[in-house]
Design an enzyme around this catalytic site. Structure first.
Site, PDB file in Angstrom:
ATOM      1  CB  THR A   1      -0.925   0.070   1.236  1.00  0.00           C
ATOM      2  OG1 THR A   1      -0.122   0.202   2.404  1.00  0.00           O
ATOM      3  CG2 THR A   1      -1.814  -1.156   1.343  1.00  0.00           C
TER       4      THR A   1
ATOM      5  CB  SER B   1       5.792  -0.700   5.431  1.00  0.00           C
ATOM      6  OG  SER B   1       4.795  -1.461   6.074  1.00  0.00           O
ATOM      7  CG  HIS B   2       1.296   3.752   3.575  1.00  0.00           C
ATOM      8  ND1 HIS B   2       0.195   3.004   3.208  1.00  0.00           N
ATOM      9  CD2 HIS B   2       0.845   4.988   3.827  1.00  0.00           C
ATOM     10  CE1 HIS B   2      -0.867   3.786   3.218  1.00  0.00           C
ATOM     11  NE2 HIS B   2      -0.509   4.994   3.584  1.00  0.00           N
ATOM     12  N   GLY B   3       1.594   0.734   5.234  1.00  0.00           N
ATOM     13  CA  GLY B   3       0.431  -0.046   5.675  1.00  0.00           C
ATOM     14  C   GLY B   3       0.428  -0.286   7.175  1.00  0.00           C
TER      15      GLY B   3
END
Length: 118
Positions: A53, A76-78
């Site tokens: 994502t 991480s983004h997600g």
């Protein structure tokens, strides 16, 4: 190509272990998506299964009951957004978008990093 890569999945395997990134347990229908366009079909409470994502996906986290992502880690983004929204997330389940299918009932435990097919 990628489709011929052998997944390391045992026949009948129902439990998959990844990296726990946002705690909590949830059961719901999987929504397997290859890209943001497909992800727009996500219904409230479904478990979003994706390869990755990025910030463009953030609005979907409002709807998702949980997140399963093939790549990434704690920062991480997600993972970060899942924690912000308080929804369970398991990352680094290799081949998740091939293993799981839209509509399948999944249970995810973001505290220990387990995704289970019910």
């Amino acid at each position: 190509g990628a489709s011929t890569r052998k997944l390391n999945v045992r026949p009948g395997q129902r439990m998959f272990e990844g990296v726990p990134c946002s705690s909590g347990r949830v059961e719901g229908a999987a929504r397997v998506v290859e890209n943001l366009e497909e992800a727009r079909a996500l219904q409230r409470g479904e478990i979003l299964v994706a390869r990755y994502t990025n910030p463009g996906w953030t609005p979907l986290f409002n709807l998702a009951g949980g997140i399963v992502i093939e790549e990434g880690g704690l920062l991480s983004h997600g993972a970060v957004v899942a924690r912000e929204y308080g929804i369970p997330a398991v990352l680094r389940i290799e081949g998740a978008t091939k293993i799981f299918h839209t509509g399948q009932r999944l249970r995810i435990d973001g505290s220990v990093g387990i995704v289970e097919i019910l």
